[in-house]
Design a protein around this motif. Structure first.
Motif, short mmCIF file in Angstrom:
data_model
loop_
_atom_site.label_atom_id
_atom_site.label_comp_id
_atom_site.label_asym_id
_atom_site.label_seq_id
_atom_site.Cartn_x
_atom_site.Cartn_y
_atom_site.Cartn_z
N LEU A 1 0.75 -1.02 0.10
CA LEU A 1 0.23 -0.06 0.16
C LEU A 1 0.76 1.16 0.00
O LEU A 1 0.58 2.40 -0.66
CB LEU A 1 -0.95 -0.01 1.34
N ALA A 2 1.81 1.26 0.82
CA ALA A 2 2.73 2.44 0.89
C ALA A 2 3.83 2.62 -0.33
O ALA A 2 3.65 3.65 -0.76
CB ALA A 2 3.75 2.34 2.01
N SER B 1 4.33 9.48 -5.53
CA SER B 1 5.48 9.97 -4.87
C SER B 1 5.29 11.42 -4.62
O SER B 1 6.10 12.15 -4.24
CB SER B 1 6.64 9.70 -5.71
N SER B 2 4.14 12.27 -4.82
CA SER B 2 4.05 13.76 -5.05
C SER B 2 3.93 14.01 -3.42
O SER B 2 3.48 13.29 -2.63
CB SER B 2 2.74 14.05 -5.62
N SER B 3 4.27 15.05 -3.12
CA SER B 3 4.48 15.51 -1.72
C SER B 3 3.01 15.65 -1.11
O SER B 3 2.27 16.35 -1.53
CB SER B 3 5.07 16.86 -1.51
N PRO B 4 2.71 14.87 0.06
CA PRO B 4 1.62 14.75 0.78
C PRO B 4 1.39 16.08 1.48
O PRO B 4 0.45 16.22 2.32
CB PRO B 4 1.58 13.67 1.53
N GLY C 1 -0.66 0.63 11.88
CA GLY C 1 -0.66 1.88 11.29
C GLY C 1 0.40 2.06 10.31
O GLY C 1 1.21 0.92 10.33
N ALA C 2 0.34 2.74 9.32
CA ALA C 2 1.38 2.39 7.98
C ALA C 2 1.75 3.73 7.57
O ALA C 2 0.98 4.85 7.44
CB ALA C 2 1.03 1.67 7.26
N VAL C 3 2.96 4.09 7.12
CA VAL C 3 3.23 5.11 6.17
C VAL C 3 2.83 4.84 4.80
O VAL C 3 3.50 3.86 4.11
CB VAL C 3 4.68 5.47 6.46
N VAL C 4 1.83 5.47 4.23
CA VAL C 4 1.35 5.09 2.98
C VAL C 4 1.72 6.01 1.98
O VAL C 4 1.33 5.93 0.90
CB VAL C 4 -0.38 5.19 3.02
N ARG C 5 2.50 7.04 2.07
CA ARG C 5 3.16 8.02 1.18
C ARG C 5 4.70 8.27 1.44
O ARG C 5 5.15 9.29 1.75
CB ARG C 5 2.32 9.20 1.28
N PRO C 6 5.30 7.05 1.46
CA PRO C 6 6.84 7.15 1.76
C PRO C 6 7.55 7.89 0.83
O PRO C 6 7.17 8.03 -0.56
CB PRO C 6 7.27 5.89 1.99
N THR C 7 8.68 8.19 1.12
CA THR C 7 9.68 8.87 -0.23
C THR C 7 11.12 8.15 0.21
O THR C 7 11.44 7.61 1.28
CB THR C 7 9.78 10.25 0.10
N PRO D 1 -5.57 11.59 -5.10
CA PRO D 1 -5.52 12.93 -5.12
C PRO D 1 -5.89 13.58 -3.64
O PRO D 1 -5.53 14.69 -3.46
CB PRO D 1 -6.71 13.27 -5.87
N TRP D 2 -6.05 12.79 -2.82
CA TRP D 2 -6.47 13.29 -1.33
C TRP D 2 -5.61 12.62 -0.31
O TRP D 2 -5.52 13.30 0.99
CB TRP D 2 -7.84 13.42 -1.07
N LEU D 3 -5.23 11.45 -0.40
CA LEU D 3 -4.63 10.58 0.74
C LEU D 3 -3.29 11.36 1.34
O LEU D 3 -2.60 11.78 0.34
CB LEU D 3 -3.98 9.22 -0.12
N GLY D 4 -3.20 11.38 2.54
CA GLY D 4 -1.92 12.02 3.21
C GLY D 4 -0.89 10.86 3.52
O GLY D 4 -1.05 9.81 2.91
N ALA D 5 0.13 11.33 4.43
CA ALA D 5 1.42 10.51 4.52
C ALA D 5 0.96 9.11 5.39
O ALA D 5 1.55 8.12 5.16
CB ALA D 5 2.36 11.31 5.24
#
Length: 596
Positions: free
Chosen positions: A26-27, A32-35, A54-60, A104-108
């Motif tokens: 999922l992550a 990769s766009s900035s949340p 819990g999970a980091v779903v927009r890692p970089t 389009p709306w999901l955060g980190a």
């Protein structure tokens, strides 16, 4: 015997790996766009929640790379996230498209919590069914939504948002598909269905779950005690490994958890909660996932509550020096080895938990509620459920409740080792080896165990094995092979009680040509686990799979659908260490097959 115990051990740990890997997928597959700024869902999760993931779903950066490679290697799917988006699919909603509906709306960060476990066996079954469908690679499930009055599960999915307006639009659309109506609680507007589902925006979080679950998020956001600030959670998270992508937190001491009084053996729930209970007993547990391009590591940190008495589960018995010592004395050519300490104290609870875990293992066949396909036999005539229950028969007899059992069996038990060696069914050797603190009692236990097995429908015959002072051969229901059970002395003079797959296995257990204390595999396992302690668990998956295929078990529905994941793994190594402050860590590292 452990030849058939092995799939249970491997499947239990691998299920944890796969569950965590799903979060990794999922992550790793998110945009990769900035949340923007991120918020922790644990901050609005009630402190009373007994189970939270819990999970980091927009890692970089490196974390994104590691998560993507690990998830792709394990799942064999170039876009693992496409199936995971099914977690958000509301009954009545059309299939979701991550790029269009969620990205389009999901955060980190994302989290999911349950507010109770013991009273909702059907609900936890639904959660496991959802995970099973995702593991099997099917389409996004539409019938496994776990929340609402239908299942009885109370809790919610809490998602950080990067664009509140777009998140609100998503929530409103999903609520419309579900036929929800407008509602409010403590001044916060949300949507709810007649079936008990609820959807809303709380502060900057998108919340989807049960009405009770959403209300608890609102209560927490408006000043209630949050999980993020609870003592146990904060302490475990402060010691969590760096580079963790996801974690699962379980606290059996809070109200509503089935393990607070009886541990995993309490019988209130099965499956996932029993697996956590098997691992952590009555201790608070946090399981962190740390992916890399070559392995997936799980750090299982347990913390004993000062107000709760009880066992620490398999982690406590495997993490100590006794478990590592027991493993080091096993045959050096073992491809499966596990060491457990203080078995006389932990065996009863562990065996009761294993009966529940057996149900979880067989449920991987994807049979749904009935379990019919999971119980079907493989072409070779073997049946996973029957094998697992057959294996547990002598262990159940050794650990049954009562003063007499305590005296006859548990009182003399010290540490124990489990091993399997041999690369084919012809030369397979396997056994459970229990160190005895009282040679006369363990010798007498041979006949007493035989009498118990006979009363349960087994067939028992006295036999003679060189180097032992008592031995029987036993056939129990569910096992297609006889077990030799003997009491004898090792070369060092230590009395050992052995349950083995034939006489050769008993002899190997008592007088191995070499031991794992000097084997290269143990050194590799210690290096792999890397926590400053000797290993108490090693598994070589290619050999395991070869043997499963040799007896036809690879075609059993309970095994066949997880084989692609098992084939992605090379080895599993486990070792424990004390982090201080009452926290014990057991690290599991599964090596990933490398391509190219």
């Amino acid at each position: 015997m452990p030849r058939f115990r092995l799939p249970r051990i491997a499947a239990a740990f691998v299920f944890s790996l796969l569950l965590a890997a799903l979060l990794a997928a999922l992550a790793g597959c998110g945009s990769s766009s900035s949340p923007g700024t991120s918020a922790d869902p644990a901050g609005v999760t009630p402190a009373s929640a007994p189970l939270y993931a819990g999970a980091v779903v927009r890692p970089t950066g490196t974390l994104k790379t590691d998560a993507t490679v690990a998830a792709t290697t394990l799942t064999h799917q170039p876009d693992s996230f496409a199936r995971l988006v099914g977690v958000l699919q509301i009954p009545g909603s059309p299939p979701l498209d991550y790029s269009h509906d969620v990205a389009p709306w999901l955060g980190a960060n994302a989290g999911i919590f349950l507010t109770t476990l013991s009273s909702t066996p059907s609900g936890t079954d639904q959660l496991e069914q959802l995970l099973t469908q995702l593991l099997q690679g099917g389409s996004s499930p539409t019938s496994a939504w776990p929340f609402g009055t239908t299942t009885g599960v109370q809790g919610a999915i809490v998602l950080d948002t990067s664009d509140l307006a777009k998140a609100r639009s998503f929530i409103n659309t999903e609520a419309q598909h579900a036929g929800a109506h407008a509602a409010s609680y403590r001044g916060v507007a949300y949507e709810a269905t007649s079936g008990g589902d609820a959807f809303g925006i709380v502060d900057r979080f998108a919340v989807l779950g049960s009405v009770t679950g959403l209300h608890s998020v609102i209560d927490t956001e408006l000043g209630g005690s949050s999980l993020a600030h609870s003592a146990s959670y904060s302490k475990l998270l402060a010691s969590a490994p760096s580079g963790a992508l996801a974690h699962i937190y379980s606290n059996p001491s809070v109200a509503g958890s089935g393990r607070a009084s009886g541990g995993a053996s309490g019988g209130g729930t099965q499956g996932l909660d029993s697996l956590l209970g098997l691992l952590g007993g009555t201790h608070t547990l946090d399981v962190s996932l740390v992916p890399s391009t070559i392995s997936i590591a799980l750090d299982l940190d347990s913390l004993a509550s000062p107000t709760t008495t009880g066992s620490g589960g398999l982690l406590a018995s495997a993490s100590g020096a006794e478990g590592a010592q027991a493993l080091s004395e096993l045959p050096g050519e073992s491809w499966l080895a596990a060491g457990l300490g203080n078995l006389g104290v932990t065996l009863a609870g562990d065996v009761r938990a294993l009966h529940s875990v057996a149900s979880l293992v067989t449920s991987l066949g994807g049979s749904g509620a009935s379990g019919a396909s999971a119980e079907s036999s493989a072409p070779g005539g073997f049946d996973i459920r029957g094998l697992l229950e057959g294996i547990l028969t002598p262990l159940t007899a050794l650990s049954s409740s009562g003063t007499q059992t305590q005296h006859d069996f548990l009182s003399w038990m010290n540490s124990a080792g489990i091993f399997a060696s041999g690369s084919t069914i012809v030369n397979l050797r396997a056994g459970i080896v229990i160190d005895s603190k009282n040679p006369s009692l363990s010798r007498a236990a041979i006949a007493k165990l035989g009498a118990v097995l006979s009363k349960t429908g087994g067939s028992v015959t006295p036999i003679s094995i060189p180097g032992t002072d008592a031995a029987i051969s036993a056939r129990v229901n569910g096992l297609p092979v006889e077990l030799d059970i003997a009491n004898g002395r090792s070369a060092s003079g230590q009395t050992k009680f052995v349950i083995g797959l034939g006489e050769a296995s008993v002899q190997d257990a008592l007088h191995p040509s070499s031991t794992l204390s000097s084997a290269a595999s143990s050194s590799v396992a210690a290096t792999t686990a890397g926590v400053g302690a000797r290993p108490s668990l090693t598994v070589d998956f290619p050999t395991l799979l070869s043997l499963l295929e040799g007896v036809g078990l690879s075609e059993d529905p309970s095994i066949s659908k997880v084989l692609p994941y098992l084939r992605s793994l090379t080895t599993l190594a486990g070792a424990g260490t004390n982090l201080g402050g009452g926290i014990e860590r057991f690290r599991l590292v599964a090596g990933l097959q490398q391509t190219g």
